[in-house]
Design a protein around this motif. Structure first.
Motif, short mmCIF file in Angstrom:
data_model
loop_
_atom_site.label_atom_id
_atom_site.label_comp_id
_atom_site.label_asym_id
_atom_site.label_seq_id
_atom_site.Cartn_x
_atom_site.Cartn_y
_atom_site.Cartn_z
N ALA A 89 -6.05 -45.23 8.92
CA ALA A 89 -4.95 -44.34 9.31
C ALA A 89 -5.43 -42.93 9.65
O ALA A 89 -4.69 -42.16 10.26
CB ALA A 89 -3.92 -44.27 8.19
N LEU A 90 -6.67 -42.60 9.27
CA LEU A 90 -7.21 -41.29 9.65
C LEU A 90 -7.35 -41.22 11.17
O LEU A 90 -7.51 -42.23 11.85
CB LEU A 90 -8.58 -41.07 9.01
N SER A 91 -7.31 -40.02 11.69
CA SER A 91 -7.51 -39.86 13.12
C SER A 91 -8.97 -40.10 13.48
O SER A 91 -9.87 -40.02 12.62
CB SER A 91 -7.11 -38.46 13.56
N ASP A 92 -9.23 -40.36 14.75
CA ASP A 92 -10.61 -40.50 15.23
C ASP A 92 -11.42 -39.26 14.87
O ASP A 92 -12.58 -39.36 14.46
CB ASP A 92 -10.63 -40.71 16.74
N GLU A 93 -10.82 -38.10 15.06
CA GLU A 93 -11.54 -36.85 14.81
C GLU A 93 -11.92 -36.73 13.34
O GLU A 93 -13.00 -36.22 13.01
CB GLU A 93 -10.69 -35.65 15.25
N TYR B 187 -16.37 -37.26 9.22
CA TYR B 187 -17.06 -37.90 8.08
C TYR B 187 -18.46 -38.37 8.50
O TYR B 187 -19.42 -38.23 7.74
CB TYR B 187 -16.24 -39.07 7.55
N LEU B 188 -18.57 -38.94 9.70
CA LEU B 188 -19.89 -39.39 10.15
C LEU B 188 -20.86 -38.20 10.27
O LEU B 188 -22.04 -38.32 9.90
CB LEU B 188 -19.79 -40.13 11.49
N MET B 189 -20.38 -37.09 10.76
CA MET B 189 -21.25 -35.92 10.87
C MET B 189 -21.64 -35.40 9.49
O MET B 189 -22.77 -34.92 9.30
CB MET B 189 -20.58 -34.83 11.70
N GLN B 190 -20.75 -35.50 8.53
CA GLN B 190 -21.11 -35.14 7.15
C GLN B 190 -22.19 -36.08 6.62
O GLN B 190 -23.12 -35.65 5.93
CB GLN B 190 -19.88 -35.20 6.24
N ALA C 67 -20.48 -41.01 16.31
CA ALA C 67 -19.50 -39.94 16.11
C ALA C 67 -19.16 -39.23 17.42
O ALA C 67 -18.15 -38.53 17.51
CB ALA C 67 -20.04 -38.92 15.10
N SER C 68 -19.99 -39.41 18.44
CA SER C 68 -19.76 -38.72 19.71
C SER C 68 -19.03 -39.59 20.73
O SER C 68 -18.61 -39.08 21.77
CB SER C 68 -21.11 -38.30 20.31
N LEU D 249 -17.61 -47.85 10.13
CA LEU D 249 -16.80 -46.77 9.56
C LEU D 249 -16.14 -45.94 10.65
O LEU D 249 -14.98 -45.54 10.52
CB LEU D 249 -17.66 -45.87 8.67
N ARG D 250 -16.85 -45.70 11.72
CA ARG D 250 -16.32 -44.88 12.82
C ARG D 250 -15.02 -45.47 13.36
O ARG D 250 -14.09 -44.73 13.74
CB ARG D 250 -17.38 -44.80 13.94
#
Length: 475
Positions: free
Chosen positions: A59-63, A68-71, A115-116, A163-164
């Motif tokens: 339910a989280l947005s793509d952004e 999270y991936l960048m973290q 993530a990109s 995860l993405r």
């Protein structure tokens, strides 16, 4: 000195097991630590934890998921030295060269790239009366089963795209390289919501429980073709979708117009990166008779110049074979080639002392039917088959039941492309081998598996299409 007991991660918590097993350093034979033997109940609990939080994660947005991936990429970057040392100690690849530091750098890149990427809504059809949209939605819980050759990089290939795109993950590391994978999962959990990424460790039996567990919706496996067949059977119990990246036995064909000195480095590392313990390494080298001897000479020079030893020591660029099972397989294939009166240009005998060390071995005057050519050796031994007829070389290259990668080496781009089009493999490289890229789809044909990873196609492989069809007249 006390032995460290490592833990799994389930729903954000450190989990131990009553039973443990030892993980060893293949360069020294020393025990690195104790690894939990997960029970079937623990596997079910990990799947249940992933299942429970998956709707909220999706339910989280793509952004938000990109964030999270960048973290996670930052966590990998901050812990590069720690994780690289663990990989060297447990897997055997050196810190230097294309070794464990290179592997963790790859993990960072293969986290940042997903993530990109974007997965926009696609329009399948539209006219004045209707509009049909393709939306990409998560599959659910992904069971990831990672191998021992690139334990963190391949785990990253499985975890990050999943995860993405809104899936949650339960990963089972190889029993030969559990510690580094468990530690990476533990560290990544410092920035993730509980239950999004979980681990279970143990023998192949644990992988079987995970693959067949109710609640698993997708299985990603990298490993042998024989185990891949078991994964397919297990998936019948839960109807999980499957991506398999299996054995390779990659062929390379060297045409007579090459400059042997210019291609030698590419051939050498295409064959011996990670001591040949890579699915997409050159395992069979077909060289035209006009340049055969010169190519062999250049490879022999490189083999003599590459230091081998404990990968923690400065200057070492070649390490041990990771485990004794694989070491014994390599010895068996080498001994069979000796019985066939093949010529050993260098190497050919296990090194004395501690550890699973086998030298770089170049084998010529070997028949294409020899076991060393037909069976994937997955180690630092390269059979080199001389040919005079290009059609016969292509036929020999294609006459196996696998087809992961292949390569053509030539100074004539047009001819190289013609040969590449005739080779049976998921990827055919020209004047390079094994040079994968996070934006370029990668996968095999025949018994090398099915499905692709990397890039937008890799993201699509961990999603399912949802069609929204709109009647424009009433919209």
């Amino acid at each position: 000195m006390s032995v460290i007991i490592y833990t799994n991660t389930c729903n954000g918590q450190a989990i131990t097991s009553a039973a443990t097993f030892e993980s060893y350093n293949p360069a020294t034979g020393e025990v690195l630590g104790l690894v939990p033997s997960s029970t079937q109940e623990q596997v079910q609990a990990a799947v249940a934890a992933a299942k429970a939080v998956q709707p909220a994660w999706a339910a989280l947005s793509d952004e938000e998921r990109k964030g999270y991936l960048m973290q996670m990429a930052k966590v990998l970057e901050d812990n590069l030295d720690y994780l690289a040392k663990l990989v060297t100690q447990e897997q055997g690849k050196p810190l230097a060269g294309p070794g464990s530091v290179f592997e963790i750098q790859g993990c960072i890149g293969w986290t940042q790239v997903p993530a990109s990427l974007e997965l926009p809504v696609e329009i399948a059809f539209e006219d004045d009366t209707r509009r049909d949209e393709i939306h990409r939605t998560p599959i659910g819980v992904v069971a990831a089963i990672a191998p021992w050759n690139w334990p963190l990089l391949i785990a990253t290939w499985q975890i990050m795209p999943s995860l993405r795109t809104g899936n949650t993950v339960v990963i089972k590391p190889s029993e030969y390289t559990s510690i580094c994978t468990l530690e990476m999962v533990r560290l990544l959990n410092t920035v993730l919501p509980a239950g999004v990424l979980n681990s279970v460790s143990g023998s192949g039996e644990v992988g079987g429980w995970l693959s067949s567990a109710l609640g698993v919706d997708k299985i990603m496996f990298t490993g042998s073709s024989s185990t891949g067949a078991k994964i397919i059977q297990a998936s019948a119990k839960n109807y999980a979708r499957v991506t398999l990246e299996l054995g390779g036995n990659d062929a390379a064909i060297v045409l007579p117009d090459v400059d042997p000195a210019k291609i030698a480095q590419g051939l050498f590392w295409g064959s011996f990166i990670n001591m040949g313990q890579t699915c997409a390494c050159i395992k069979r080298l077909y060289v035209h008779e006009a340049v055969h001897d010169a190519v062999v000479e250049e490879l022999n020079k490189l083999a003599a110049a590459m230091p081998m030893g404990n990968g923690l020591e400065e200057g070492v660029v070649l390490g041990p074979v990771q485990n004794r099972m694989q070491f014994n397989k390599i010895v068996d294939l080498v001994e069979d080639a000796k019985q066939q009166a093949a010529n050993f240009v260098c190497g050919g005998a296990a090194m004395q002392g501690a550890g699973n060390f086998f030298p770089i071995t170049l084998v010529t005057q070997i028949d294409n039917a020899a076991r060393l050519v037909q069976e994937e050796q997955f180690g630092p031994v390269l059979p080199i088959v001389k040919f005079s007829n290009l059609d016969e070389a292509i036929q020999m290259a294609n006459a196996v039941e696998v087809g992961l990668g292949a390569s053509v080496w030539s100074s004539n781009p047009e001819q190289a492309r013609e040969v590449a089009n005739r080779m049976q493999a998921g990827t055919v490289w020209i004047n390079q081998h094994g040079t994968i890229h996070p934006m370029v789809p990668f996968g095999g044909i025949k018994q090398s598996g099915f499905g692709v990873e990397f890039g937008v196609d890799g993201l699509k492989a961990v999603t399912q299409p949802k069609i929204i069809s709109i009647n424009k007249a009433l919209a």
